[in-house]
Design an enzyme around this catalytic site. Structure first.
Site, PDB file in Angstrom:
ATOM      1  N   CYS A  93       0.992  -1.227  -0.057  1.00 21.66           N
ATOM      2  CA  CYS A  93       0.068  -0.270   0.026  1.00 21.66           C
ATOM      3  C   CYS A  93       0.860   1.385   0.004  1.00 21.66           C
ATOM      4  O   CYS A  93       1.608   1.907   1.155  1.00 21.66           O
ATOM      5  CB  CYS A  93      -1.238  -0.198   1.390  1.00 21.66           C
ATOM      6  N   CYS A 140      -0.513   4.251   2.523  1.00 18.64           N
ATOM      7  CA  CYS A 140      -0.979   3.668   3.694  1.00 18.64           C
ATOM      8  C   CYS A 140       0.905   4.146   3.881  1.00 18.64           C
ATOM      9  O   CYS A 140       0.911   5.097   5.745  1.00 18.64           O
ATOM     10  CB  CYS A 140      -0.999   2.531   4.014  1.00 18.64           C
ATOM     11  N   ASP A 141       1.945   3.747   3.178  1.00 12.31           N
ATOM     12  CA  ASP A 141       2.994   3.705   3.705  1.00 12.31           C
ATOM     13  C   ASP A 141       4.358   4.447   3.377  1.00 12.31           C
ATOM     14  O   ASP A 141       5.643   4.439   3.452  1.00 12.31           O
ATOM     15  CB  ASP A 141       4.135   2.290   3.855  1.00 12.31           C
TER      16      ASP A 141
END
Length: 312
Positions: free
Chosen positions: A135, A138-139
């Protein structure tokens, strides 16, 4: 053993737990089965910085535990266990649990999520949360000014590479084919980006590093006469080769798109079966974020409450 409930929730990620919070507060006394991965995909994520309410960020496992405890506080019956079969042809719907329990439910909320596709390398598991991610949104923030690689050649891989190019110092795209599968517009954007380098006809064979990912081992033109072993120094590896929605047991009753994502009616959590609702990544091939999954969990529980009111 057979039990009855007004609301059964299948899945325990942000969507499932949020549905449990709202269903509990509506006095539906929901039963939730956590499934094969209690807490969902976020339990494989390190720090989560984009979920509202955590200004300093939060560990993915901690976030899921907070949601679980909040749902339990309002009376949700949260159980470990996996649903192995469903019968949705008539009310009450029957849900079969792996331990032999049968649940008769007036409403069902499906929040089984989707599983990211991985390459199947042992190093992926070794470095999970320490440089391997599925992701980018996300990261990606954790790789500001660093060097990363994105595996894949479709639209998602290009989108991830472009997103990361705004954060990272350099982005490699590792593409096993000699071309990109993405749309022409996305291809051109990647090509025009100064800090994205495309490695065509390359496959990742391994990762290395002492305290996290420090590099990747690749093979160029595998199986050909000019096969070549390559190493690149990277701080993170992002998989963008797709997701598999966890929907197989529902496909006998509910329509899906060509990738297996459950279809919603008019953009709502409703399905073609009255009283059966969907939430989270199992019905979302686009956003796949914890906060959007939580939002649809809320919607599904509200829809379940309204449905039961009309049946009273």
């Amino acid at each position: 053993m057979t039990e009855r409930t007004k609301c059964l929730i299948i899945g325990s990620g942000p969507a499932g737990y949020t549905a449990a919070i709202y269903a509990s507060r509506a006095n539906l006394h929901p039963i939730l089965y956590s499934g094969m991965q209690p807490g969902g995909q976020l339990t494989q994520t390190g720090e989560v910085e984009n979920f509202p309410g955590y200004p300093e960020g939060v560990d993915g496992n901690q976030l899921m535990d907070d949601l679980r405890r909040q749902a339990a506080r309002f009376g949700a019956d949260i159980r470990d266990g996996q649903v192995v079969k469903v019968a949705l042809a008539r009310v009450p719907y029957i849900i079969y649990i792996e331990d032999g329990t049968e649940i008769e439910a007036e409403t069902v909320i499906i929040a089984t999520g989707a599983s990211a596709k991985y390459l199947g390398l042992p190093d992926e598991e070794k470095y999970q949360g320490q440089g391997v991610s599925a992701c980018a949104t996300c990261d990606g923030f954790f790789y500001r000014k660093k060097t990363v690689a994105v595996v894949g050649g479709g639209d998602t891989a290009c989108e991830d590479a472009l997103y990361l190019s705004g954060l990272a110092k350099k982005v490699y795209m590792v593409v096993r084919k000699p071309y990109l599968r993405a749309s022409k517009v996305m291809q051109q954007r990647v090509i025009d980006s100064e800090n994205i380098e495309i490695l065509f006809e390359h496959n990742v064979t391994g990762l290395y590093g002492e305290n996290g990912v420090e590099g990747a081992r690749l093979v160029k033109r595998a199986g050909e006469a000019d096969e070549q072993q390559v190493e690149i120094q990277i701080d993170g590896l992002f998989l963008a080769i797709g997701h598999t929605p966890n929907t197989a047991i529902f496909r006998e009753y509910l329509p899906t798109d060509e990738a297996g994502y459950l279809m919603r009616v008019d953009g709502t959590p409703r399905t073609v079966i009255p009283g059966v609702f969907v939430a989270g990544d199992c019905a979302d091939p686009v956003y796949r974020q914890a906060i959007s999954a939580a939002g649809t969990g809320c919607q599904a529980a509200l829809e379940a409450e309204r449905y039961l009111m009309t049946k009273a």
